[in-house]
Design a protein around this motif. Structure first.
Motif, PDB file in Angstrom:
ATOM      1  N   LEU A 196       0.820  -1.203   0.000  1.00 24.27           N
ATOM      2  CA  LEU A 196       0.000   0.000   0.000  1.00 24.27           C
ATOM      3  C   LEU A 196       0.857   1.258   0.000  1.00 24.27           C
ATOM      4  O   LEU A 196       0.498   2.260  -0.623  1.00 24.27           O
ATOM      5  N   HIS A 197       2.014   1.197   0.647  1.00 28.19           N
ATOM      6  CA  HIS A 197       2.838   2.413   0.681  1.00 28.19           C
ATOM      7  C   HIS A 197       3.359   2.773  -0.705  1.00 28.19           C
ATOM      8  O   HIS A 197       3.584   3.952  -0.999  1.00 28.19           O
ATOM      9  N   GLU A 198       3.536   1.779  -1.578  1.00 31.09           N
ATOM     10  CA  GLU A 198       3.971   2.086  -2.946  1.00 31.09           C
ATOM     11  C   GLU A 198       2.861   2.794  -3.723  1.00 31.09           C
ATOM     12  O   GLU A 198       3.129   3.725  -4.492  1.00 31.09           O
ATOM     13  N   VAL A 199       1.621   2.349  -3.516  1.00 34.77           N
ATOM     14  CA  VAL A 199       0.493   3.004  -4.172  1.00 34.77           C
ATOM     15  C   VAL A 199       0.368   4.437  -3.672  1.00 34.77           C
ATOM     16  O   VAL A 199       0.184   5.379  -4.460  1.00 34.77           O
ATOM     17  N   VAL A 200       0.509   4.631  -2.369  1.00 41.70           N
ATOM     18  CA  VAL A 200       0.404   5.965  -1.792  1.00 41.70           C
ATOM     19  C   VAL A 200       1.538   6.857  -2.296  1.00 41.70           C
ATOM     20  O   VAL A 200       1.314   8.025  -2.669  1.00 41.70           O
ATOM     21  N   ASP A 201       2.757   6.333  -2.335  1.00 43.66           N
ATOM     22  CA  ASP A 201       3.884   7.129  -2.836  1.00 43.66           C
ATOM     23  C   ASP A 201       3.662   7.556  -4.283  1.00 43.66           C
ATOM     24  O   ASP A 201       3.957   8.697  -4.669  1.00 43.66           O
ATOM     25  N   PHE A 202       3.129   6.641  -5.095  1.00 44.36           N
ATOM     26  CA  PHE A 202       2.854   6.954  -6.500  1.00 44.36           C
ATOM     27  C   PHE A 202       1.833   8.084  -6.601  1.00 44.36           C
ATOM     28  O   PHE A 202       2.016   9.052  -7.360  1.00 44.36           O
ATOM     29  N   LEU A 203       0.767   7.990  -5.811  1.00 44.35           N
ATOM     30  CA  LEU A 203      -0.270   9.017  -5.867  1.00 44.35           C
ATOM     31  C   LEU A 203       0.206  10.337  -5.274  1.00 44.35           C
ATOM     32  O   LEU A 203      -0.164  11.413  -5.755  1.00 44.35           O
ATOM     33  N   ARG A 204       1.026  10.281  -4.244  1.00 41.83           N
ATOM     34  CA  ARG A 204       1.573  11.521  -3.676  1.00 41.83           C
ATOM     35  C   ARG A 204       2.373  12.282  -4.725  1.00 41.83           C
ATOM     36  O   ARG A 204       2.256  13.507  -4.847  1.00 41.83           O
ATOM     37  N   GLU A 205       3.158  11.542  -5.506  1.00 45.91           N
ATOM     38  CA  GLU A 205       3.942  12.196  -6.556  1.00 45.91           C
ATOM     39  C   GLU A 205       3.033  12.756  -7.637  1.00 45.91           C
ATOM     40  O   GLU A 205       3.234  13.889  -8.096  1.00 45.91           O
ATOM     41  N   ARG A 206       2.008  11.983  -8.053  1.00 44.40           N
ATOM     42  CA  ARG A 206       1.096  12.452  -9.097  1.00 44.40           C
ATOM     43  C   ARG A 206       0.324  13.687  -8.635  1.00 44.40           C
ATOM     44  O   ARG A 206       0.050  14.592  -9.426  1.00 44.40           O
ATOM     45  N   LEU A 207      -0.038  13.714  -7.353  1.00 43.65           N
ATOM     46  CA  LEU A 207      -0.861  14.798  -6.829  1.00 43.65           C
ATOM     47  C   LEU A 207      -0.046  15.957  -6.264  1.00 43.65           C
ATOM     48  O   LEU A 207      -0.611  16.984  -5.885  1.00 43.65           O
ATOM     49  N   GLY A 208       1.255  15.799  -6.183  1.00 40.19           N
ATOM     50  CA  GLY A 208       2.093  16.861  -5.648  1.00 40.19           C
ATOM     51  C   GLY A 208       1.946  17.063  -4.152  1.00 40.19           C
ATOM     52  O   GLY A 208       2.111  18.173  -3.640  1.00 40.19           O
ATOM     53  N   VAL A 209       1.648  15.988  -3.421  1.00 37.77           N
ATOM     54  CA  VAL A 209       1.462  16.078  -1.967  1.00 37.77           C
ATOM     55  C   VAL A 209       2.822  15.901  -1.280  1.00 37.77           C
ATOM     56  O   VAL A 209       3.550  14.952  -1.572  1.00 37.77           O
ATOM     57  N   THR A 210       3.172  16.797  -0.391  1.00 37.80           N
ATOM     58  CA  THR A 210       4.464  16.721   0.287  1.00 37.80           C
ATOM     59  C   THR A 210       4.340  16.591   1.809  1.00 37.80           C
ATOM     60  O   THR A 210       5.302  16.220   2.470  1.00 37.80           O
ATOM     61  N   HIS A 211       3.170  16.892   2.377  1.00 40.73           N
ATOM     62  CA  HIS A 211       3.022  16.870   3.834  1.00 40.73           C
ATOM     63  C   HIS A 211       2.539  15.492   4.298  1.00 40.73           C
ATOM     64  O   HIS A 211       1.969  14.719   3.534  1.00 40.73           O
ATOM     65  N   TRP A 212       2.799  15.205   5.560  1.00 40.64           N
ATOM     66  CA  TRP A 212       2.274  13.995   6.208  1.00 40.64           C
ATOM     67  C   TRP A 212       1.421  14.407   7.397  1.00 40.64           C
ATOM     68  O   TRP A 212       1.776  15.304   8.155  1.00 40.64           O
ATOM     69  N   ALA A 213       0.308  13.739   7.560  1.00 36.84           N
ATOM     70  CA  ALA A 213      -0.547  13.964   8.721  1.00 36.84           C
ATOM     71  C   ALA A 213      -0.131  13.020   9.844  1.00 36.84           C
ATOM     72  O   ALA A 213       0.676  12.101   9.653  1.00 36.84           O
ATOM     73  N   GLU A 214      -0.676  13.226  11.033  1.00 38.80           N
ATOM     74  CA  GLU A 214      -0.401  12.332  12.148  1.00 38.80           C
ATOM     75  C   GLU A 214      -1.190  11.023  12.023  1.00 38.80           C
ATOM     76  O   GLU A 214      -0.744   9.975  12.465  1.00 38.80           O
ATOM     77  N   GLN A 215      -2.366  11.100  11.381  1.00 35.35           N
ATOM     78  CA  GLN A 215      -3.230   9.934  11.285  1.00 35.35           C
ATOM     79  C   GLN A 215      -2.696   8.907  10.293  1.00 35.35           C
ATOM     80  O   GLN A 215      -2.018   9.249   9.322  1.00 35.35           O
ATOM     81  N   THR A 216      -3.031   7.648  10.556  1.00 33.71           N
ATOM     82  CA  THR A 216      -2.667   6.545   9.675  1.00 33.71           C
ATOM     83  C   THR A 216      -3.891   6.084   8.903  1.00 33.71           C
ATOM     84  O   THR A 216      -5.003   6.055   9.441  1.00 33.71           O
ATOM     85  N   MET A 217      -3.679   5.727   7.658  1.00 30.17           N
ATOM     86  CA  MET A 217      -4.775   5.225   6.832  1.00 30.17           C
ATOM     87  C   MET A 217      -5.287   3.914   7.421  1.00 30.17           C
ATOM     88  O   MET A 217      -4.517   3.010   7.711  1.00 30.17           O
ATOM     89  N   THR A 218      -6.590   3.827   7.606  1.00 30.03           N
ATOM     90  CA  THR A 218      -7.172   2.607   8.166  1.00 30.03           C
ATOM     91  C   THR A 218      -7.496   1.624   7.054  1.00 30.03           C
ATOM     92  O   THR A 218      -7.935   2.013   5.974  1.00 30.03           O
ATOM     93  N   ARG A 219      -7.266   0.330   7.330  1.00 28.34           N
ATOM     94  CA  ARG A 219      -7.523  -0.710   6.344  1.00 28.34           C
ATOM     95  C   ARG A 219      -8.273  -1.852   7.011  1.00 28.34           C
ATOM     96  O   ARG A 219      -7.930  -2.264   8.115  1.00 28.34           O
ATOM     97  N   ARG A 220      -9.293  -2.363   6.315  1.00 26.08           N
ATOM     98  CA  ARG A 220     -10.037  -3.509   6.828  1.00 26.08           C
ATOM     99  C   ARG A 220      -9.424  -4.827   6.363  1.00 26.08           C
ATOM    100  O   ARG A 220      -9.573  -5.842   7.017  1.00 26.08           O
ATOM    101  N   ALA A 221      -8.773  -4.807   5.191  1.00 22.66           N
ATOM    102  CA  ALA A 221      -8.278  -6.056   4.596  1.00 22.66           C
ATOM    103  C   ALA A 221      -6.971  -6.486   5.240  1.00 22.66           C
ATOM    104  O   ALA A 221      -6.278  -5.704   5.895  1.00 22.66           O
ATOM    105  N   GLY A 222      -6.615  -7.744   5.016  1.00 24.33           N
ATOM    106  CA  GLY A 222      -5.331  -8.241   5.474  1.00 24.33           C
ATOM    107  C   GLY A 222      -4.233  -7.872   4.493  1.00 24.33           C
ATOM    108  O   GLY A 222      -4.370  -6.946   3.703  1.00 24.33           O
TER     109      GLY A 222
END
Length: 287
Positions: A227-253
């Motif tokens: 999942l972190h690779e997908v997020v990194d890819f989208l962060r680059e596409r969207l130009g996002v540079t900041h990180w929040a304190e919250q963690t993305m919640t996931r239901r799946a294993g």
């Protein structure tokens, strides 16, 4: 003149509508059942009905019905809501067939890769153990068992996470800067909504042509990815540079699902990776 094959898509939501449009273009007669059926795109024939009711919908077609695709989704996200949508709803739809004395050639039941409970990055296929850890997977297995016991030839299609950049839930999570765990990698599986419809269309066409089908297929793309690779890819596409304190919640294993069986049948995903599916994402785009 050849008789047009017919299919009823029960629970004709987003993926069902995409499937219905594909089958209509291919010359099929397509019925779509949902509570707000008037909003279905032409030429899907709308059938207004409630899967929660045992009474046959007034617009349910008479006569021959070649295929039933059960594509419901839960509107209430708790155990009772899941059981109503997938178990009781399917039971009612099967009852409608009996009341109309209809015997489709095959039932296709849209299930979920949530029936697998593996969480250590294992590779999963249709033969892997199904030991879900939560009610979502357990209820889905209960519904699958009902489908298999229906007396109809049945194929379960276990879909991974459905996505479409036009529905920007994931992009919004990334824009918010939500963190994801990197160690150990949390493998995620997905399938573009167009590819989910394409897989179902492939299965319908293959069955109509007389090709033997298995009783289960995984609906996933070629690229189970951390999942972190997908997020990194989208962060680059969207130009996002900041990180929040919250963690993305996931239901799946954390597991890696193989689509080898579906590909062996001849299905080819249009978006084999999240990189293809999210290729058009831009910083100022809605998606």
């Amino acid at each position: 003149m050849a008789i047009r094959p017919s299919v009823m898509i029960a629970g004709c939501g987003d993926v069902g509508s995409r499937l219905g449009l594909r089958m209509s273009r291919a010359g099929w007669t397509v019925f779509g059942l949902r509570r707000q059926a008037a909003s279905l795109p032409v030429p899907i024939l709308p059938v207004r009905g409630d899967l929660a009711s045992p009474a046959v919908p007034r617009g349910w077609p008479n006569g021959r019905l070649d295929y039933l695709v059960y594509a419901a989704s839960a509107s209430q996200h708790d155990e009772a809501g899941y059981r109503q949508a997938y178990v009781e709803g399917l039971r009612n739809a099967l009852g409608w067939l009996q009341q109309r004395d209809q015997q489709p050639r095959r039932l296709f039941f849209l299930s979920s890769t949530g029936v697998y409970g593996q969480h250590a990055g294992e590779w999963i296929d249709e033969t892997s153990a199904t030991e879900p850890t939560g009610y979502t997977g357990s209820v889905m297995l209960e519904a699958e068992a009902l489908a298999l016991a229906s007396g109809l030839p049945t194929t379960r299609v276990r879909m991974a996470g459905l996505y479409d950049p036009a529905r920007p839930w994931m992009q919004n999570q990334v824009r918010a800067g939500l963190r994801v765990d990197r160690e150990p990698p949390q493998y995620s599986n997905r399938i573009h909504r167009d590819d989910a419809a394409g897989l179902l269309a492939c299965l319908l066409e293959k069955d109509l042509a007389g090709a033997p089908l298995d009783d289960c297929y995984l609906g996933v793309d070629d690229d189970p990815a951390p999942l972190h690779e997908v997020v990194d890819f989208l962060r680059e596409r969207l130009g996002v540079t900041h990180w929040a304190e919250q963690t993305m919640t996931r239901r799946a294993g954390s597991k890696r699902c193989s689509n080898a069986r579906a590909r062996a049948l001849g299905w080819v995903p249009q978006y084999p990776s999240y990189r293809n599916g999210y290729a058009g994402v831009r910083p100022n785009a809605k998606g």
